[in-house]
Write an enzyme that holds these catalytic residues in place. Structure first.
Site, PDB file in Angstrom:
ATOM      1  CG  ASP A 299     -65.600   9.896 -56.328  1.00 61.34           C
ATOM      2  OD1 ASP A 299     -65.313  11.089 -56.571  1.00 61.34           O
ATOM      3  OD2 ASP A 299     -66.741   9.421 -56.466  1.00 61.34           O
TER       4      ASP A 299
ATOM      5  CE  LYS B  32     -69.562  14.799 -59.235  1.00 55.10           C
ATOM      6  NZ  LYS B  32     -69.888  13.723 -58.297  1.00 55.10           N
TER       7      LYS B  32
ATOM      8  CD  GLN C 275     -73.163  11.769 -57.793  1.00 52.81           C
ATOM      9  OE1 GLN C 275     -72.206  11.958 -58.536  1.00 52.81           O
ATOM     10  NE2 GLN C 275     -73.358  12.479 -56.693  1.00 52.81           N
TER      11      GLN C 275
END
Ligand code: NAP
Length: 284
Positions: free
Chosen positions: A121, A54, A98
């Site tokens: 997200d 990412k 994460q």
């Protein structure tokens, strides 16, 4: 006849190129580059690889990365304080924590703390609620990536029978909601669904988001269907999806491979969301 292979890497590259161009325009207007904060708790090797990919993708399109890697022993209050700090930091447009977090941490509480405007997200209750309401804010990356692949393939969703296997907050439910917004007739299957193959075999478009290697074979695929395999299952032989690719490709019209299908789209949509968040925060 063998199915068309849907090339997620190529579609993801096109999305990244689009983000890069739009980001240059944003930077010129606003005089700043968007910033994405990545929070990785501990040193789980798989998570380190994902976050590394990412961060690298951000650099490719011109997004600044702010990486935080507290130790696995971090306490709940300390991680909450870190999220609050990033919420308050004007240089941060997107926050990505994460998953999974170590067991002693309450991930739902951490996610709920993220400023919904920085929730790239798309997993906070606010963004999940907006999506359920049909007025999406920031959309979860993998479901958004599935929709992008279907659009790229020119799949007509209006009125189509679509079956989604899986009902997670991360993939199944949001992708079903996006498909419904595209006027598909959507059925969601899960572990208690009776005769899964028969339900799936009605689908013009089948989306598998289960996490069971090769669960769906030819009996689950309508001839000429479009098959999107979200599953990523690590076996000794390598990564495999939830769909048994080779036989399924003999029946379907088009199918995503694993790897190289949905996976690259998730990262591309994260970049898209980060730019969207930056724009929304600066009011354009
Ligand atoms: P999850 O939270 O474990 O949800 C799995 C879903 O599948 C649940 O709804 C479960 O039903 C259902 N299920 C489990 N076994 C089943 C069976 N035998 N028959 C029918 N349904 C069954 O997983 P997730 O986070 O949604 O992820 C799903 C898969 O996608 C995983 O392989 C994951 O690694 C992959 N993934 C890939 C990406 C990517 O970027 N490519 C991103 C995210 C996830 P119940 O609700 O009844 O338990």
């Amino acid at each position: 006849m063998a199915a068309r292979r849907i090339d997620g890497r190529a579609v993801a590259a096109a999305v990244k190129e689009r983000v890069k161009v739009d980001l240059a325009a944003y930077e010129e207007e606003s005089g700043r580059a968007p910033g994405l904060a990545t929070v990785l708790v501990g040193e789980d090797p798989a998570s380190e690889v994902y976050v590394g990919m990412k961060v690298k993708a951000c650099a490719e399109v011109g997004i600044r990365s702010i990486h935080q890697q507290p130790p696995a022993s971090i306490r709940q209050e300390e991680l909450e304080a870190l999220v609050e700090e990033l919420n308050a930091d004007d240089a941060v447009d997107g926050i990505l924590v994460q998953m999974p977090l170590p067991d002693h941490l309450d991930s739902d509480r951490i996610v709920a703390l993220i400023d919904p405007l920085k929730d790239v997200d798309g997993l906070t209750p606010v963004n999940a609620g907006l999506l359920a309401h049909g007025t999406p804010g920031l959309t979860p990356c993998t479901p958004a990536g599935v929709m992008e692949l279907l659009a790229h393939e020119g799949v007509e969703l209006e009125g189509a029978d679509v079956v989604v296997v899986g009902r997670s907050k991360l993939v199944g439910v949001p992708v079903a909601r996006l498909l419904l917004m595209a006027n598909a007739t959507v059925t969601i299957c899960h572990s208690r669904t009776r005769d899964l193959d028969a339900v799936c075999a009605r689908a013009d478009v089948l989306v598998a988001a289960v996490g069971v290697p090769r669960l769906l074979g030819t009996a689950a695929i309508k001839p000429g269907a479009i098959v999107i395999d979200v599953g990523v299952n690590r076996l000794e032989e390598g990564l495999v999806g939830d769909v048994d690719y080779e036989p399924a490709a003999e029946v379907a019209a088009a199918i995503t491979p694993v790897p190289g299908g949905v996976g690259p789209m998730t990262i591309a949509m994260l970049l898209h969301n980060t730019l969207q968040a930056a724009r929304a925060r600066s009011g354009n």
